[in-house]
Write a protein that holds these residues in place. Structure first.
Motif, PDB file in Angstrom:
ATOM      1  N   SER A 525      36.333  33.006  37.483  1.00 57.51           N
ATOM      2  CA  SER A 525      35.910  32.246  36.357  1.00 57.51           C
ATOM      3  C   SER A 525      35.759  30.621  37.336  1.00 57.51           C
ATOM      4  O   SER A 525      36.244  30.784  38.507  1.00 57.51           O
ATOM      5  N   TRP A 526      35.526  29.549  36.478  1.00 56.22           N
ATOM      6  CA  TRP A 526      35.492  28.220  37.093  1.00 56.22           C
ATOM      7  C   TRP A 526      36.799  27.878  37.312  1.00 56.22           C
ATOM      8  O   TRP A 526      37.100  26.663  37.905  1.00 56.22           O
ATOM      9  N   ASP A 527      37.930  28.494  36.820  1.00 57.35           N
ATOM     10  CA  ASP A 527      39.193  27.919  37.005  1.00 57.35           C
ATOM     11  C   ASP A 527      39.800  28.414  38.327  1.00 57.35           C
ATOM     12  O   ASP A 527      40.993  28.200  38.764  1.00 57.35           O
ATOM     13  N   LYS A 528      38.950  28.741  39.314  1.00 60.39           N
ATOM     14  CA  LYS A 528      39.195  29.323  40.814  1.00 60.39           C
ATOM     15  C   LYS A 528      40.095  30.294  40.741  1.00 60.39           C
ATOM     16  O   LYS A 528      41.118  30.232  41.661  1.00 60.39           O
ATOM     17  N   THR A 529      40.146  31.206  39.926  1.00 54.29           N
ATOM     18  CA  THR A 529      40.882  32.456  39.865  1.00 54.29           C
ATOM     19  C   THR A 529      39.974  33.763  39.694  1.00 54.29           C
ATOM     20  O   THR A 529      39.005  33.787  39.122  1.00 54.29           O
ATOM     21  N   LEU A 530      40.516  35.040  40.353  1.00 51.56           N
ATOM     22  CA  LEU A 530      40.105  36.169  40.266  1.00 51.56           C
ATOM     23  C   LEU A 530      41.303  36.932  39.292  1.00 51.56           C
ATOM     24  O   LEU A 530      42.347  36.973  39.824  1.00 51.56           O
ATOM     25  N   LYS A 531      40.814  37.471  38.618  1.00 54.53           N
ATOM     26  CA  LYS A 531      41.835  38.570  37.846  1.00 54.53           C
ATOM     27  C   LYS A 531      41.474  39.849  37.518  1.00 54.53           C
ATOM     28  O   LYS A 531      40.086  40.156  37.328  1.00 54.53           O
ATOM     29  N   LEU A 532      42.245  40.778  37.953  1.00 49.20           N
ATOM     30  CA  LEU A 532      42.181  42.117  37.749  1.00 49.20           C
ATOM     31  C   LEU A 532      42.811  42.651  36.733  1.00 49.20           C
ATOM     32  O   LEU A 532      43.978  42.614  36.401  1.00 49.20           O
ATOM     33  N   TRP A 533      42.142  43.571  35.719  1.00 47.48           N
ATOM     34  CA  TRP A 533      42.580  43.832  34.575  1.00 47.48           C
ATOM     35  C   TRP A 533      42.363  45.296  34.333  1.00 47.48           C
ATOM     36  O   TRP A 533      41.683  46.076  35.128  1.00 47.48           O
ATOM     37  N   ASN A 534      43.278  46.106  33.742  1.00 48.39           N
ATOM     38  CA  ASN A 534      43.037  47.607  33.295  1.00 48.39           C
ATOM     39  C   ASN A 534      43.238  47.439  31.732  1.00 48.39           C
ATOM     40  O   ASN A 534      44.329  47.714  31.157  1.00 48.39           O
ATOM     41  N   ALA A 535      42.266  47.016  30.967  1.00 46.53           N
ATOM     42  CA  ALA A 535      42.483  46.483  29.593  1.00 46.53           C
ATOM     43  C   ALA A 535      42.520  47.780  28.637  1.00 46.53           C
ATOM     44  O   ALA A 535      43.246  47.832  27.692  1.00 46.53           O
ATOM     45  N   VAL A 536      41.882  48.882  29.139  1.00 46.96           N
ATOM     46  CA  VAL A 536      41.915  49.945  28.128  1.00 46.96           C
ATOM     47  C   VAL A 536      43.436  50.664  28.195  1.00 46.96           C
ATOM     48  O   VAL A 536      44.055  51.025  26.957  1.00 46.96           O
ATOM     49  N   GLU A 537      44.154  50.461  29.254  1.00 49.77           N
ATOM     50  CA  GLU A 537      45.543  51.209  29.472  1.00 49.77           C
ATOM     51  C   GLU A 537      46.540  50.330  29.043  1.00 49.77           C
ATOM     52  O   GLU A 537      47.718  50.606  28.379  1.00 49.77           O
ATOM     53  N   SER A 538      46.562  49.217  29.549  1.00 49.71           N
ATOM     54  CA  SER A 538      47.531  48.004  29.725  1.00 49.71           C
ATOM     55  C   SER A 538      47.334  46.705  28.980  1.00 49.71           C
ATOM     56  O   SER A 538      48.033  45.895  28.779  1.00 49.71           O
ATOM     57  N   GLY A 539      46.009  46.544  28.332  1.00 49.17           N
ATOM     58  CA  GLY A 539      46.012  45.501  27.349  1.00 49.17           C
ATOM     59  C   GLY A 539      45.655  44.419  28.158  1.00 49.17           C
ATOM     60  O   GLY A 539      44.907  44.284  29.333  1.00 49.17           O
ATOM     61  N   SER A 540      46.333  43.445  27.768  1.00 52.63           N
ATOM     62  CA  SER A 540      45.889  41.890  28.561  1.00 52.63           C
ATOM     63  C   SER A 540      46.792  41.652  29.639  1.00 52.63           C
ATOM     64  O   SER A 540      46.535  40.749  30.197  1.00 52.63           O
ATOM     65  N   SER A 541      47.396  42.540  30.195  1.00 52.94           N
ATOM     66  CA  SER A 541      48.352  42.473  31.384  1.00 52.94           C
ATOM     67  C   SER A 541      47.234  42.572  32.623  1.00 52.94           C
ATOM     68  O   SER A 541      46.501  43.341  32.589  1.00 52.94           O
ATOM     69  N   HIS A 542      47.326  41.443  33.531  1.00 48.03           N
ATOM     70  CA  HIS A 542      46.640  41.521  34.663  1.00 48.03           C
ATOM     71  C   HIS A 542      47.194  40.920  35.739  1.00 48.03           C
ATOM     72  O   HIS A 542      48.334  40.416  35.791  1.00 48.03           O
ATOM     73  N   GLU A 543      46.385  40.932  37.079  1.00 47.63           N
ATOM     74  CA  GLU A 543      46.841  40.440  38.152  1.00 47.63           C
ATOM     75  C   GLU A 543      46.129  39.274  38.466  1.00 47.63           C
ATOM     76  O   GLU A 543      44.857  39.414  38.744  1.00 47.63           O
ATOM     77  N   THR A 544      46.514  38.031  38.859  1.00 49.12           N
ATOM     78  CA  THR A 544      45.703  37.001  39.133  1.00 49.12           C
ATOM     79  C   THR A 544      45.705  36.610  40.746  1.00 49.12           C
ATOM     80  O   THR A 544      46.761  36.687  41.395  1.00 49.12           O
ATOM     81  N   VAL A 545      44.560  36.463  41.192  1.00 52.84           N
ATOM     82  CA  VAL A 545      44.363  35.985  42.623  1.00 52.84           C
ATOM     83  C   VAL A 545      43.871  34.638  42.691  1.00 52.84           C
ATOM     84  O   VAL A 545      42.552  34.345  42.082  1.00 52.84           O
ATOM     85  N   GLN A 546      44.237  33.546  43.466  1.00 48.27           N
ATOM     86  CA  GLN A 546      43.870  32.427  43.646  1.00 48.27           C
ATOM     87  C   GLN A 546      42.706  32.365  44.494  1.00 48.27           C
ATOM     88  O   GLN A 546      42.887  33.048  45.665  1.00 48.27           O
TER      89      GLN A 546
END
Length: 908
Positions: A525-546
């Motif tokens: 995103s333009w918010d300077k972050t990379l987010k790694l999701w596993n939406a099917v198994e864990s929903g909205s929980s994710h890991e954020t990389v700056q």
């Protein structure tokens, strides 16, 4: 991995501007597409692009009568002499001004070019003149009072008719004739659009912009044109008389008077003049619309068929000289800019600049032979099918188009979206495609029935900036541009499963992991972050990389263990998906390069600081990455070494903006850049300045439009043999050039073509195949493969060591596309896959056979579809032959039983 890629074809754009041509056989159309030239084979249903690139857009073309030489002139008046045999530029000539018309003479010995109000006649290069490189000028005609618009040669290539904006048509003779001088025809009230000679005659037909057609009859025949001969000076008779009074001059004066009277009578009888037979008004047929202008015309001299195109998108078919109306059709609401007729006069090629449309219409049967149209605006995204046979593209015009990679034609267009397309995806099983748009919908289209069967929308209206689909095709994700959320839908039930929140800026790119067992999702995103999701198994929980800057693009490595992110500061950063740790970085801003736009007040070096990569794509083996963005360059980097391997310059077209690094000083004045002022015709509103400050796309209605060169999307073909780039020009296809590269494999000094053929004569098939593979010459491998007996194929395959297996299968898979020995090559495929199937499965990642198997699947599918069409067309014939065979075999059985009974009786 080899990077011997070269430009192969151009999709997505079929016509820009200029005149259309038919080849002498009438089966192909030649169309100028920007600074390239495309050839559409209507008989074999294929398109190709000449490997020729000009510095500006081509506007004027003409082909020699024998079809071997093409002359193309661009906007700046630079003429290119192109050989259609070698498809190379032989010679260049600068006219230094815009060339409005170019025509070869019917005998092929000369060609004429019109520049401003002058006509230049050159000797045509070829066997007639004995010269191929230089343009030898023979005649120059000055006579028009305004710019010349059209031209035509007489059938004997001796007389030239030239029409201009001064509303007159002038006739010039190439050689000096006794009874012909420069002749001028008037009678029109608007500028001349076209003029045509009749076949075998000097009769003429002229057409003007307001729809007037004048038919002219010449007073003499073409055979009556006599070459001019200089007068012979008569010598004075010598006399032996000393005085002049003794000479008798009366007889000489009488003879001279008789000769003058005879010459005057012959001159009056052979004097050339034109008589207007009729005047017709074609615009009267369009009574409902006013201010309709005639824009182009074409005439077939054998059948006397006249085709005229108008500014409202209509064209009319008339028969001359009576101008009988035969047929009319409206193809669009845009102006028809070019018309061409084939050699038989049955097919009409129509070009429309406003829509980028190219049609071939058969007027007798009233059917389309070809109907192609590119995207009206820029192409924003595209995707390959899993077998590389199809490409789906999306554009700013809201259309989704499907293209066949083998033919280069668009065969389906979807119009359901109401705004620009932001992303497209192909399903892995090639059964449907998915597109996201700024209109707030994500749509799925069926590849069997070609219809929109799913429409996904968000709970609250959102403009979708990207779309992604998982490897199984069950889940679809789209990121919002104005709503900073990611929406996840189920393809089977068509419902929204999850709304992923966490981003604080527009989500510009999402990607699913290509691993079959994983449903991991990455987003930037333009918010300077990379987010790694596993939406099917864990929903909205994710890991954020700056990230170091705003994210622009994210893509997975083919094995799904690494992601690459392009950021606004021009860097490409690599992260491990399991540990989220950075594994590498590439500083690519200096490699990207940047030109200086006409509206830029800073230098190209300074504007480079604001450029970045906007599209990334891994190669099939994951060792290299392809990157492109706000520039004319596409870069290939080695991921492990972070090194630039190769840089491709996608265009040299100076008709686009921001191609050159420097602005020509001749255009710079104390008031600014003169390139910002556009010259237009008076009917179009005079000179108009171009786009307002800050406007990028421009206003097509009122201001000049000079787009900047950009690379919007990049992708490798699943077969690994080609990659494509969606650019301002269209979809550029680059394929591997294996013909010019000698790439042996484990070569030894004793392995030569002669030794391979000697081994082949000894019928040692496995050894000959291994030797040819090590030499790696395609023709030699083909000779060995096709010489092997079908009964010995299995033994040959089982005798091959494992190291030769991949190359043998690669050759067989690629040869299956063009060969006519389908069953024979299928025997090779069957034994190769059967014998070494377990080896492929166990070492698929090591051997990297996935692109080879995809190539094999693509070519098998293509052959199956071709044979299926033939069988469906001849279904009843095949049934009849099969039934006839059964009847004959049934008749043979009683005869054999009768013979056996007789033989048994004799034996008894």
């Amino acid at each position: 991995m080899k990077f011997a890629y070269k430009f192969c074809n151009l999709f997505g754009t079929v016509y820009r501007k200029g005149n259309l041509l038919f080849t002498p056989d009438g089966n192909s159309v030649i169309s100028p597409v920007g600074n390239r030239i495309a050839i559409y084979d209507l008989k074999n249903n294929k398109s190709s692009t000449l490997p020729v690139e000009g510095r500006f857009n081509y506007t004027t073309l003409d082909l020699s009568p024998n079809g071997c030489t093409l002359i193309a002139v661009n906007e700046e008046g630079e003429a290119h002499l192109i050989s259609m045999v070698s498809q190379r530029i032989i010679h260049k000539y600068r006219f230094k001004r815009h060339v409005s018309c170019l025509r070869f003479s019917p005998d092929g010995k000369h060609f004429a070019a019109c520049k401003d109000n002058s006509v230049f006649v050159f000797k045509a290069p070829g066997p007639h003149s004995g010269e191929f490189n230089p343009f030898i000028m023979e005649r120059v005609f000055h006579g028009a009072f305004d710019e010349i618009t059209c031209m035509d040669w007489s059938s004997d290539s001796r007389v030239l008719a030239v029409g201009s904006k001064d509303m007159s048509t002038k006739l010039y003779s190439l050689e000096k004739l006794a009874n012909f001088k420069v002749y001028s025809l008037g009678s029109h009230t608007d500028c001349i659009v076209a003029c045509f000679f009749e076949k075998g005659s000097l009769d003429l037909t002229t057409l003007s912009r307001n729809g007037q057609v004048c038919v002219w009859e010449c007073s003499i025949d073409m055979d009556s044109l006599q070459p001019w001969e200089p007068p012979v000076k008569k010598k004075r008779e010598e006399t032996h008389s000393d005085s002049e009074d003794d000479i008798d001059t009366s007889k000489a004066e009488e003879n001279h008077a008789v000769e003058e009277v005879a010459a005057a009578e012959s001159t009056n009888s052979d004097k050339l003049f034109y008589r207007r037979l009729a005047r017709h008004y074609l615009c009267d047929l369009m009574k409902e619309e006013r201010e309709v202008k005639l824009t182009c015309a074409a005439y077939h001299k054998e059948t006397h068929i006249l085709i005229t195109g108008f500014s409202n998108g209509s064209f009319l078919v008339h028969e001359l000289p009576e101008v009988n109306h035969i047929h009319s059709l409206s193809i669009s609401d845009q102006c028809i800019s070019s018309i061409a007729l084939n050699n038989t006069g049955d097919w009409v090629a129509l070009g429309c600049v406003g829509l980028g449309q190219l049609l071939v219409w058969e007027w007798q049967s009233e059917t389309y032979i070809m109907k192609q149209q590119g995207h009206f605006n820029n192409m924003t995204s595209f995707a390959y099918s899993s077998d590389g046979q199809y490409i789906v593209t999306g554009g700013e015009d809201g259309k989704v188009k499907l293209w066949n990679t083998s033919t280069g034609f668009c065969f389906v267009t979807f119009h359901e979206h109401t705004s620009s397309i932001s992303g497209v995806q192909f399903s892995r099983n090639r059964k449907f495609i998915v597109s996201a748009s700024r209109d707030g919908t994500v749509r799925a289209y069926d590849m069997m029935r070609y219809r929109n069967f799913r429409t996904f929308a968000s709970p609250r209206p959102a403009q979708f900036a990207c779309v992604a689909m998982d490897s199984t095709g069950e889940f679809v994700a789209a990121g919002g541009h104005d709503v900073f959320e990611i929406y996840l839908w189920s393809m089977k039930i068509g419902r929204l499963l999850e709304v992923l929140t966490g981003h604080e800026g527009p989500v510009v790119s999402v990607a699913f992991s290509p691993s079959p067992a994983s449903t991991a999702l990455a987003s930037v995103s333009w918010d300077k972050t990379l987010k790694l999701w596993n939406a099917v198994e864990s929903g909205s929980s994710h890991e954020t990389v700056q990230l170091t800057a705003d994210g622009l693009c994210v893509t997975y490595r083919p094995d799904g263990e690494e992601v690459a992110v392009a950021t606004l500061d021009g860097q490409i950063t690599f992260f491990d998906c399991k540990t989220s740790q950075q594994t590498g970085s590439i500083e690519g801003r200096n490699d990207l390069g940047s030109g200086r736009s006409d509206t830029d007040l800073i230098t190209a070096k300074k504007s480079l600081q604001g450029k970045a990569f906007t599209s990334l794509c891994y190669t099939a083996d994951g060792s290299c990455i392809l990157a492109g963005g706000q520039s004319k360059n596409v870069c290939i980097y080695n991921v492990a070494e972070a090194l630039l391997l190769k840089k491709f310059e996608i265009t040299q077209n100076r008709s686009f903006d921001a191609v050159d690094d420097f602005i020509n000083r001749r255009k710079m004045t104390e008031f600014g850049n003169m390139a910002l002022v556009e010259e237009r015709e008076e009917q179009e509103g005079g000179s108009v300045a171009i786009s307002l400050p800050g406007v990028r796309s421009g206003d097509m209605a009122a201001r000049a439009f000079k787009p900047e060169v950009r690379v919007y999307c990049l992708q490798f073909s699943p077969t690994g043999q080609e990659w494509a780039a969606a650019t301002t020009e269209g979809l550029l296809i680059y394929s591997l050039d294996t013909s010019m590269v000698f790439d042996p494999f484990l070569l030894e000094q004793s392995i030569t073509p002669d030794s391979v053929r000697k081994t082949l004569q000894e019928e040692d098939w496995p050894k000959a195949l291994m030797m040819s593979i090590r030499l790696n010459e395609p023709d030699l491998i083909q000779q060995v493969v096709e010489t092997t007996r079908p009964s010995d194929v299995e033994m040959t395959v089982r005798s091959l060591p494992r190291v030769y297996l991949e190359r043998a299968l690669k050759f067989v898979a690629s040869s299956l596309e063009s060969t006519c020995h389908i069953e024979f090559y299928l025997i090779w495929v069957q034994h190769l896959v059967t014998v070494y199937g377990s080896t492929f499965q166990a070492n698929s990642r090591e051997a990297q056979v996935t692109p080879i198997l995809l190539t094999l699947q693509k070519n098998l599918t293509k052959k199956y579809e071709e044979l299926a069409k033939i069988c469906d067309f001849n279904k009843y014939t095949l049934q009849y032959l099969a039934k006839l065979g059964e009847m004959k075999s049934a008749m043979k059985v009683p005869e054999e039983m009768h013979i056996d009974s007789l033989t048994g009786a004799d034996d008894g």
